[in-house]
Write a protein that holds these residues in place. Structure first.
Motif, PDB file in Angstrom:
ATOM      1  N   LEU A  14     -81.985  78.459  58.011  1.00  0.00           N
ATOM      2  CA  LEU A  14     -82.015  78.039  56.610  1.00  0.00           C
ATOM      3  C   LEU A  14     -81.153  76.796  56.388  1.00  0.00           C
ATOM      4  O   LEU A  14     -81.582  75.838  55.740  1.00  0.00           O
ATOM      5  N   THR A  15     -79.946  76.806  56.922  1.00  0.00           N
ATOM      6  CA  THR A  15     -79.042  75.667  56.710  1.00  0.00           C
ATOM      7  C   THR A  15     -79.585  74.386  57.356  1.00  0.00           C
ATOM      8  O   THR A  15     -79.322  73.285  56.866  1.00  0.00           O
ATOM      9  N   PRO A  52     -87.025  79.911  55.848  1.00  0.00           N
ATOM     10  CA  PRO A  52     -87.351  79.355  57.165  1.00  0.00           C
ATOM     11  C   PRO A  52     -88.528  80.056  57.835  1.00  0.00           C
ATOM     12  O   PRO A  52     -89.344  79.405  58.503  1.00  0.00           O
ATOM     13  N   LEU A  53     -88.647  81.373  57.663  1.00  0.00           N
ATOM     14  CA  LEU A  53     -89.795  82.078  58.221  1.00  0.00           C
ATOM     15  C   LEU A  53     -91.095  81.628  57.560  1.00  0.00           C
ATOM     16  O   LEU A  53     -92.113  81.420  58.228  1.00  0.00           O
ATOM     17  N   ALA A  54     -91.053  81.463  56.244  1.00  0.00           N
ATOM     18  CA  ALA A  54     -92.255  81.064  55.507  1.00  0.00           C
ATOM     19  C   ALA A  54     -92.696  79.661  55.914  1.00  0.00           C
ATOM     20  O   ALA A  54     -93.894  79.391  56.060  1.00  0.00           O
ATOM     21  N   LEU A  58     -78.396  78.369  47.371  1.00  0.00           N
ATOM     22  CA  LEU A  58     -79.083  79.332  48.229  1.00  0.00           C
ATOM     23  C   LEU A  58     -78.215  79.742  49.413  1.00  0.00           C
ATOM     24  O   LEU A  58     -78.161  80.923  49.776  1.00  0.00           O
ATOM     25  N   VAL A  59     -77.531  78.770  50.014  1.00  0.00           N
ATOM     26  CA  VAL A  59     -76.700  79.062  51.185  1.00  0.00           C
ATOM     27  C   VAL A  59     -75.500  79.913  50.795  1.00  0.00           C
ATOM     28  O   VAL A  59     -75.183  80.919  51.446  1.00  0.00           O
ATOM     29  N   VAL A  74     -79.127  84.560  62.359  1.00  0.00           N
ATOM     30  CA  VAL A  74     -80.113  83.657  62.957  1.00  0.00           C
ATOM     31  C   VAL A  74     -80.904  82.949  61.862  1.00  0.00           C
ATOM     32  O   VAL A  74     -81.067  81.716  61.874  1.00  0.00           O
ATOM     33  N   LEU A  75     -81.401  83.720  60.891  1.00  0.00           N
ATOM     34  CA  LEU A  75     -82.183  83.132  59.803  1.00  0.00           C
ATOM     35  C   LEU A  75     -81.321  82.244  58.916  1.00  0.00           C
ATOM     36  O   LEU A  75     -81.806  81.244  58.362  1.00  0.00           O
ATOM     37  N   THR A  76     -80.043  82.583  58.779  1.00  0.00           N
ATOM     38  CA  THR A  76     -79.143  81.751  57.975  1.00  0.00           C
ATOM     39  C   THR A  76     -78.943  80.379  58.618  1.00  0.00           C
ATOM     40  O   THR A  76     -78.931  79.344  57.925  1.00  0.00           O
ATOM     41  N   VAL A  77     -78.794  80.358  59.936  1.00  0.00           N
ATOM     42  CA  VAL A  77     -78.675  79.079  60.638  1.00  0.00           C
ATOM     43  C   VAL A  77     -79.943  78.247  60.449  1.00  0.00           C
ATOM     44  O   VAL A  77     -79.887  77.039  60.177  1.00  0.00           O
TER      45      VAL A  77
END
Length: 420
Positions: free
Chosen positions: A339-340, A382-384, A348-349, A334-337
């Motif tokens: 992020l992209t 993405p959370l930050a 990073l990806v 979820v966080l990877t999506v």
């Protein structure tokens, strides 16, 4: 016509002139303190809160007093921090390596080889030995010193990467998330996670800012810290190829970085395999002594399909730790999506995805995935960026609560209820 006489101050009261170099140094130090002080304070306060809760839980439960000092026990609560893998690192720092594949007499199950220190990479114990000899600290104190300093260096690296993408406030939040993330209990312990994460974060930032030789050297050092550095090597290579295609930084520096980056990782593996007299000696040791092996994700799939129906009959089951591990494993995609969607630099990806796949396709103690996935710092971005919109009281409440809770889910569960 009157004359004005300049009065000289009494002897001994003149203000000494500050040399220009000293003024410049003070100005620079003040600027560095203003820039990075809040980051170090944010991380330090949150980490100290979680660490205090962890120590309190260890002491109040007291289970460590009944255990072997090598396997999560000790005379004092803090002794637990240097047990398990920490014991191996101290042995390396004290005695060095003697790579060998020694069969366990009569063994026919999963564990067929005796444990050997060659399974643990050399950078962290080398720094332990160096700090111990320079400071007079014992190996325990030296190891903790290296880990704590490296954890702050990692926080600064994570802040710098995130600030580059989302500004100062997002960088502060990312540093705070590093302090409270699942698995963060190993940051202040006799483990190499903090050192590896610091090297990985600064290597990625060096790639992002086109400092290719610095990136190559940091990646080379990371390869002397953990085998998962192969993901970092690949990420740097992809970034270098993209740079060559765009003709941004010439040819020599990106190619030099690609050449330097894998030397630490493959140099150590080559040396171990040579000393063992087996071209695949390191992998055989991990499989035969620790049951860690590439299995295309079969074990991970078994866990992910067992826990949702309340079954814990899979290999290496540790219920409490494994439930936390499942939550982390499902959170990463979820966080990877997210992020992209921010279109970050490719380094990073690639680093995040490959690191995740390496963990998921390996048979090991599943509960440890919260520790193995701890270095995936790009997931904080993405959370930050979302949390930076919170006002400071709300942000303090969220991160502060997570910090206190991390003493249990990121510390006690990992070291006592599981096998870190």
């Amino acid at each position: 016509m009157s004359t004005v006489q300049l009065r000289r101050p009494p002897v001994g009261t003149e203000r000494p002139e500050v040399p220009h170099g000293a003024r410049t140094s003070r100005t620079r130090l003040r600027a560095v303190a203003e820039r990075y002080g809040p980051v170090l304070l944010m991380y330090g306060v949150l980490k100290l809160a979680g660490f205090a809760v962890f120590m309190f839980l260890l002491d109040s439960a007291g289970d460590f007093r009944k255990k072997n000092p090598r396997f999560g026990g000790g005379e004092h609560a803090w002794d637990v921090l240097a047990s398990w893998d920490g014991w191996w690192y101290q042995q390396i720092a004290a005695h060095g390596y003697d790579p060998a594949l020694k069969p366990v007499p009569g063994a026919t199950g999963l564990i067929t080889l005796e444990g050997n220190s060659a399974a643990f990479f050399p950078l962290y114990p080398t720094l332990m030995r160096l700090v111990s000899e320079c400071t007079g600290l014992g190996l325990y104190g030296a190891g903790m010193t290296v880990s704590v300093i490296a954890s702050f260096a990692a926080a600064l690296g994570i802040y710098t990467v995130t600030k580059h993408l989302g500004g100062h406030r997002a960088g502060l939040v990312a540093a705070g998330l590093w302090a409270v993330w699942p698995g963060s209990g190993t940051e202040w312990s006799g483990y190499s996670e903090s050192l590896y994460t610091a090297l990985a974060a600064w290597a990625c930032y060096a790639v992002m800012t086109r400092r290719w030789l610095t990136a190559g050297l940091l990646t080379c050092a990371a390869g002397l810290c953990r085998p998962t550095a192969v993901a970092l090597v690949a990420a740097l290579a992809v970034a270098a190829v993209l740079s060559l295609r765009r003709r941004e930084d010439g040819v020599r520096r990106p190619l030099a970085a690609v050449a330097i980056a894998p030397l630490g990782l493959f140099g150590y593996l080559g040396w171990v395999n040579y000393r063992m007299g087996d071209i695949n000696g390191y992998s055989k040791l991990q499989d035969g002594a620790w049951a860690h092996k590439f299995d295309w994700g079969v074990h991970t799939f078994d866990v992910l399909t067992s826990i949702p129906v309340g079954h814990f009959d899979y290999r290496f089951a540790m219920p409490f730790e494994d439930v936390i591990g499942v939550c982390v494993v499902l959170m990463v995609p979820v966080l990877t999506v997210l992020l992209t969607r921010l279109r970050p630099p490719a380094v990073l990806v690639v680093y995040t995805v490959l690191s995740y796949l390496m963990v998921m396709t390996t048979q090991q103690y599943f509960g440890n995935v919260s520790r193995y996935l701890l270095p995936l710092f790009p997931l904080f971005v993405p959370l930050a960026l979302a949390m930076r919109r919170l006002r400071w009281p709300s942000l303090a409440a969220v991160l502060g609560t997570a910090a206190l809770a991390s003493g249990s889910y990121a510390g006690y569960v990992l070291f006592v209820l599981g096998v870190p």
